[in-house]
Design a protein around this motif. Structure first.
Motif, PDB file in Angstrom:
ATOM      1  N   LEU A 270       0.855  -1.178   0.000  1.00 57.62           N
ATOM      2  CA  LEU A 270       0.000   0.000   0.000  1.00 57.62           C
ATOM      3  C   LEU A 270       0.895   1.233   0.000  1.00 57.62           C
ATOM      4  O   LEU A 270       1.944   1.251   0.639  1.00 57.62           O
ATOM      5  N   ARG A 271       0.449   2.271  -0.709  1.00 52.27           N
ATOM      6  CA  ARG A 271       1.281   3.450  -0.873  1.00 52.27           C
ATOM      7  C   ARG A 271       0.612   4.709  -0.337  1.00 52.27           C
ATOM      8  O   ARG A 271      -0.614   4.827  -0.363  1.00 52.27           O
ATOM      9  N   CYS A 272       1.454   5.641   0.098  1.00 48.38           N
ATOM     10  CA  CYS A 272       0.970   6.874   0.707  1.00 48.38           C
ATOM     11  C   CYS A 272       1.889   8.036   0.352  1.00 48.38           C
ATOM     12  O   CYS A 272       3.118   7.911   0.446  1.00 48.38           O
ATOM     13  N   SER A 273       1.275   9.152  -0.028  1.00 49.71           N
ATOM     14  CA  SER A 273       2.037  10.388  -0.250  1.00 49.71           C
ATOM     15  C   SER A 273       1.549  11.423   0.740  1.00 49.71           C
ATOM     16  O   SER A 273       0.350  11.732   0.773  1.00 49.71           O
ATOM     17  N   PRO A 274       2.454  11.974   1.532  1.00 50.51           N
ATOM     18  CA  PRO A 274       2.035  12.922   2.573  1.00 50.51           C
ATOM     19  C   PRO A 274       1.733  14.296   1.996  1.00 50.51           C
ATOM     20  O   PRO A 274       2.017  14.574   0.828  1.00 50.51           O
ATOM     21  N   ILE A 275       1.153  15.134   2.819  1.00 49.53           N
ATOM     22  CA  ILE A 275       0.947  16.529   2.468  1.00 49.53           C
ATOM     23  C   ILE A 275       2.320  17.175   2.245  1.00 49.53           C
ATOM     24  O   ILE A 275       3.276  16.874   2.977  1.00 49.53           O
ATOM     25  N   SER A 276       2.397  18.047   1.242  1.00 50.46           N
ATOM     26  CA  SER A 276       3.662  18.699   0.940  1.00 50.46           C
ATOM     27  C   SER A 276       4.218  19.413   2.165  1.00 50.46           C
ATOM     28  O   SER A 276       3.503  20.163   2.843  1.00 50.46           O
ATOM     29  N   GLY A 277       5.496  19.137   2.463  1.00 49.69           N
ATOM     30  CA  GLY A 277       6.116  19.753   3.627  1.00 49.69           C
ATOM     31  C   GLY A 277       6.064  18.901   4.878  1.00 49.69           C
ATOM     32  O   GLY A 277       6.783  19.168   5.849  1.00 49.69           O
ATOM     33  N   HIS A 278       5.228  17.894   4.888  1.00 55.17           N
ATOM     34  CA  HIS A 278       5.155  16.986   6.030  1.00 55.17           C
ATOM     35  C   HIS A 278       6.218  15.912   5.911  1.00 55.17           C
ATOM     36  O   HIS A 278       6.400  15.321   4.848  1.00 55.17           O
ATOM     37  N   LYS A 279       6.903  15.647   7.014  1.00 50.10           N
ATOM     38  CA  LYS A 279       8.008  14.688   6.979  1.00 50.10           C
ATOM     39  C   LYS A 279       7.701  13.408   7.733  1.00 50.10           C
ATOM     40  O   LYS A 279       8.482  12.469   7.695  1.00 50.10           O
ATOM     41  N   SER A 280       6.599  13.378   8.441  1.00 45.28           N
ATOM     42  CA  SER A 280       6.264  12.200   9.229  1.00 45.28           C
ATOM     43  C   SER A 280       5.037  11.511   8.644  1.00 45.28           C
ATOM     44  O   SER A 280       4.059  12.157   8.271  1.00 45.28           O
ATOM     45  N   VAL A 281       5.110  10.186   8.561  1.00 43.70           N
ATOM     46  CA  VAL A 281       3.998   9.388   8.057  1.00 43.70           C
ATOM     47  C   VAL A 281       3.688   8.290   9.066  1.00 43.70           C
ATOM     48  O   VAL A 281       4.599   7.631   9.578  1.00 43.70           O
ATOM     49  N   SER A 282       2.402   8.105   9.324  1.00 44.51           N
ATOM     50  CA  SER A 282       1.958   7.030  10.222  1.00 44.51           C
ATOM     51  C   SER A 282       0.962   6.157   9.497  1.00 44.51           C
ATOM     52  O   SER A 282       0.222   6.638   8.632  1.00 44.51           O
ATOM     53  N   TRP A 283       0.924   4.903   9.866  1.00 41.07           N
ATOM     54  CA  TRP A 283      -0.020   3.944   9.301  1.00 41.07           C
ATOM     55  C   TRP A 283      -0.919   3.401  10.404  1.00 41.07           C
ATOM     56  O   TRP A 283      -0.454   3.112  11.513  1.00 41.07           O
ATOM     57  N   TYR A 284      -2.209   3.255  10.074  1.00 39.88           N
ATOM     58  CA  TYR A 284      -3.193   2.711  11.011  1.00 39.88           C
ATOM     59  C   TYR A 284      -4.034   1.669  10.288  1.00 39.88           C
ATOM     60  O   TYR A 284      -4.305   1.779   9.090  1.00 39.88           O
ATOM     61  N   GLN A 285      -4.490   0.681  11.052  1.00 39.91           N
ATOM     62  CA  GLN A 285      -5.423  -0.317  10.549  1.00 39.91           C
ATOM     63  C   GLN A 285      -6.766  -0.117  11.227  1.00 39.91           C
ATOM     64  O   GLN A 285      -6.839  -0.021  12.459  1.00 39.91           O
ATOM     65  N   GLN A 286      -7.820  -0.046  10.430  1.00 37.93           N
ATOM     66  CA  GLN A 286      -9.155   0.112  11.004  1.00 37.93           C
ATOM     67  C   GLN A 286     -10.045  -1.043  10.558  1.00 37.93           C
ATOM     68  O   GLN A 286     -10.488  -1.101   9.407  1.00 37.93           O
ATOM     69  N   VAL A 287     -10.295  -1.938  11.463  1.00 38.94           N
ATOM     70  CA  VAL A 287     -11.206  -3.046  11.223  1.00 38.94           C
ATOM     71  C   VAL A 287     -12.630  -2.514  11.338  1.00 38.94           C
ATOM     72  O   VAL A 287     -12.904  -1.611  12.147  1.00 38.94           O
TER      73      VAL A 287
END
Lengths: 115, 115
Positions: free
Chosen positions: B21-38
């Motif tokens: 799975l792929r994710c592109s953050p908001i421009s200028g944001h350097k931190s990315v987190s992943w969550y699972q929602q059942v």
């Protein structure tokens, strides 16, 4: 360990009614941050508000207001004059003031606003 | 400005397969987190990355892995898929760490179905 409890699973109201969503949290940290997110049927979590543990002032933003009470570990959310577009699942979340930013979510409250 | 983007939107896999799975953050944001929602639950924290380094990991098996690229985009990999991995996978980005936890802004999610 941190924990967020949203005891109301689902609330149904008629348009223009006021509604309060409850959130109770547990943490041993003295510095922490509380959040509310809205999740419409599309699935995206929409940020509503962020509060730190040192700021107990209530906040109002349009029809939305938040009541933060450290004495009862609660951070409740009130929608005034609800509208059909407010129908969504609302999540309360907590993160520590130190370390990495892990959000701990409650189980959510589904709000149904009927015309 | 564009928000957090995720791809694909939906994905169907069979047990034992692998998924990215792929994710592109908001421009200028350097931190990315992943969550699972059942379904019917609040999001559960999986990983957080900052400047390509893992800053935190939730209580998930080693079948789950992630990485962050120089452009701050991120991938979540899940190996040996199980039926229980069926969920909405949410990516969130936040601004550069300033000492206090920053607000996490979420993408629309990737809905994974494992058959």
């Amino acid at each position: 360990a941190q924990k967020v409890t949203q005891a109301q699973t689902e609330i149904s109201v008629v348009e223009k009614e006021d509604v309060t969503l409850d959130c109770v949290y547990e943490t041993r940290d003295t510095t922490y941050y509380l959040f509310w997110y809205k999740q419409p049927p599309s699935g995206e979590l929409v940020f509503l508000i962020r509060r730190n543990s040192f700021d107990e002032q209530n906040e109002i933003s349009g029809r939305y207001s938040w009541n933060f009470q450290k004495s009862t570990s609660s951070f409740n959310f009130t929608i005034t004059a609800s509208q059909v577009v407010d129908s969504a699942v609302y999540f309360c979340a907590l993160t520590s003031g130190t370390g990495f930013q892990k959000l701990v979510f409650g189980t959510g409250t589904r709000l149904l606003v009927s015309p | 400005d564009a928000g957090v983007t995720q791809s694909p939107t939906h994905l169907i896999k069979t047990r034992g397969q692998h998924v990215t799975l792929r994710c592109s953050p908001i421009s200028g944001h350097k931190s990315v987190s992943w969550y699972q929602q059942v379904l019917g639950q609040g999001p559960q924290f999986i990983f957080q990355y900052y400047e390509k380094e893992e800053r935190g990991r939730g209580n998930f098996p080693d079948r789950f892995s992630a990485r962050q690229f120089p452009n701050y985009s991120s991938e979540l990999n899940v190996n040996a898929l199980l039926l229980g991995d069926s969920a909405l996978y949410l990516c969130a980005s936040s601004p550069p760490v300033s000492g206090a936890p920053d607000t996490q802004y979420f993408g629309p999610g990737t809905r994974l179905t494992v058959l």
